[in-house]
Write an enzyme that holds these catalytic residues in place. Structure first.
Site, PDB file in Angstrom:
ATOM      1  N   GLU A   1      -4.025  -3.837   6.585  1.00 12.41           N
ATOM      2  CA  GLU A   1      -4.547  -2.644   5.900  1.00 12.41           C
ATOM      3  C   GLU A   1      -3.405  -1.626   5.901  1.00 12.41           C
ATOM      4  O   GLU A   1      -2.966  -1.177   6.970  1.00 12.41           O
ATOM      5  CB  GLU A   1      -5.769  -2.061   6.628  1.00 12.41           C
ATOM      6  CG  GLU A   1      -6.320  -0.814   5.906  1.00 12.41           C
ATOM      7  CD  GLU A   1      -7.424  -0.083   6.683  1.00 12.41           C
ATOM      8  OE1 GLU A   1      -7.724  -0.450   7.837  1.00 12.41           O
ATOM      9  OE2 GLU A   1      -7.957   0.892   6.113  1.00 12.41           O
TER      10      GLU A   1
ATOM     11  N   ASP B   1       0.171   2.061   9.709  1.00 11.45           N
ATOM     12  CA  ASP B   1       0.292   3.455   9.279  1.00 11.45           C
ATOM     13  C   ASP B   1       1.589   4.020   9.860  1.00 11.45           C
ATOM     14  O   ASP B   1       1.951   3.713  10.991  1.00 11.45           O
ATOM     15  CB  ASP B   1      -0.909   4.295   9.730  1.00 11.45           C
ATOM     16  CG  ASP B   1      -1.085   5.540   8.868  1.00 11.45           C
ATOM     17  OD1 ASP B   1      -2.086   5.619   8.122  1.00 11.45           O
ATOM     18  OD2 ASP B   1      -0.210   6.440   8.923  1.00 11.45           O
TER      19      ASP B   1
ATOM     20  N   ASP C   1      -2.112   7.808  -0.452  1.00  8.47           N
ATOM     21  CA  ASP C   1      -1.724   9.049  -1.127  1.00  8.47           C
ATOM     22  C   ASP C   1      -1.389   8.675  -2.581  1.00  8.47           C
ATOM     23  O   ASP C   1      -0.606   7.743  -2.801  1.00  8.47           O
ATOM     24  CB  ASP C   1      -0.497   9.648  -0.433  1.00  8.47           C
ATOM     25  CG  ASP C   1      -0.781   9.910   1.049  1.00  8.47           C
ATOM     26  OD1 ASP C   1      -1.802  10.550   1.337  1.00  8.47           O
ATOM     27  OD2 ASP C   1      -0.016   9.432   1.908  1.00  8.47           O
TER      28      ASP C   1
ATOM     29  N   ASP D   1      -9.814   6.637  -5.080  1.00  8.52           N
ATOM     30  CA  ASP D   1     -10.678   7.545  -5.842  1.00  8.52           C
ATOM     31  C   ASP D   1      -9.889   8.121  -7.023  1.00  8.52           C
ATOM     32  O   ASP D   1     -10.445   8.854  -7.822  1.00  8.52           O
ATOM     33  CB  ASP D   1     -11.102   8.726  -4.950  1.00  8.52           C
ATOM     34  CG  ASP D   1      -9.891   9.526  -4.517  1.00  8.52           C
ATOM     35  OD1 ASP D   1      -8.997   8.933  -3.883  1.00  8.52           O
ATOM     36  OD2 ASP D   1      -9.805  10.730  -4.850  1.00  8.52           O
TER      37      ASP D   1
END
Ligand SMILES: C[S@@+](CC[C@H](N)C(=O)[O-])C[C@H]1O[C@@H](n2cnc3c(N)ncnc32)[C@H](O)[C@@H]1O
Length: 213
Positions: free
Chosen positions: A43, A68, A117, A153
């Site tokens: 991920e 991350d 982002d 989104d």
């Protein structure tokens, strides 16, 4: 930097399930940590690792790694998965840019990019995690037929990714500009992340692009 964040950064690096991209033999350490000798699902931009943890609970015999660049973001997920003793979860503090220097070729089964982002400005396009320079990296570490999933989104990132998939002649497996309007969602697609919950609360539509090379 606030003191609490400093403490989290120092602490998370000592968790047994957290690896750092600067560590010596990082890929070997990752392989040694997991007991199942299957491939990995990553991920990218995992934050607190909602996909990593939930996928690991759905597929107990597979290995899941949240990646991350910010150790403070990983802290909660890494601590939680240690506490609930999920053995098939790990976290890597590192940059998506460096994945091909960390993971062996053809060692990864699947990649989830969850609410990255969006970098809407044209001048920042190269930073989008579905820019061709990233896809080249993913292709190197993915097994043949390995799948990349983007959840976002953001309309610009969604449309941009579809365009890149088309222009590079990649195999589009599934796409939706309003994922939750469909009644045919897989258990994997239904997993919600922290950012996703916020976007849904603001009435935004969630988009999915699923493709392979
Ligand atoms: C908007 S947050 C989404 C977090 C989480 N996936 C979620 O949906 O709740 C984006 C995350 O991507 C990470 N990130 C951004 N660029 C990255 C890169 N090049 N490599 C690794 N992580 C990155 C950021 O540190 C941040 O935690």
């Amino acid at each position: 930097m606030p003191r609490k964040k400093h403490i989290k950064i120092a602490e998370v690096k000592n968790f047994a399930n957290v690896f750092g991209y600067k560590d010596e033999n990082v890929f070997q350490n990752i392989c040694n940590y997991f007991s199942h000798k299957s491939g990995f699902t990553l991920e990218l931009g995992c934050g607190q690792g909602d996909y990593t943890i939930n996928l690991a609970q759905l597929h107990k015999r597979k290995n899941f790694i949240g990646v991350d660049r910010k150790p403070s973001r990983i802290y909660n997920g890494a601590k939680h998965s240690n506490e609930i003793k999920i053995a098939n979860v790990g976290f890597l503090v590192g940059y998506a840019e460096l994945l091909a220097e960390i993971f062996a070729p053809s060692s990864v089964d699947e990649i989830w990019i969850t609410f990255p982002d969006p970098y809407p400005r044209r001048s920042s396009m190269k930073k989008r995690l579905t820019h061709p320079r990233f896809l080249e990296i993913y292709k190197r570490i993915l097994k043949s037929g390995g799948v990349v999933n983007l959840k976002t989104d953001d309309d610009t990132l969604y449309n941009y990714t579809l365009k890149v998939v088309d222009e590079l002649g990649l195999k589009l497996i599934k796409e939706s500009n309003d994922l939750y309007s469909s009644s045919k969602l897989t258990d994997e697609e239904k997993i919600l992340t922290k950012y996703e919950r916020q976007h849904l609360a603001e009435g935004k539509k969630i988009k999915l692009v699923k493709f392979s090379f």
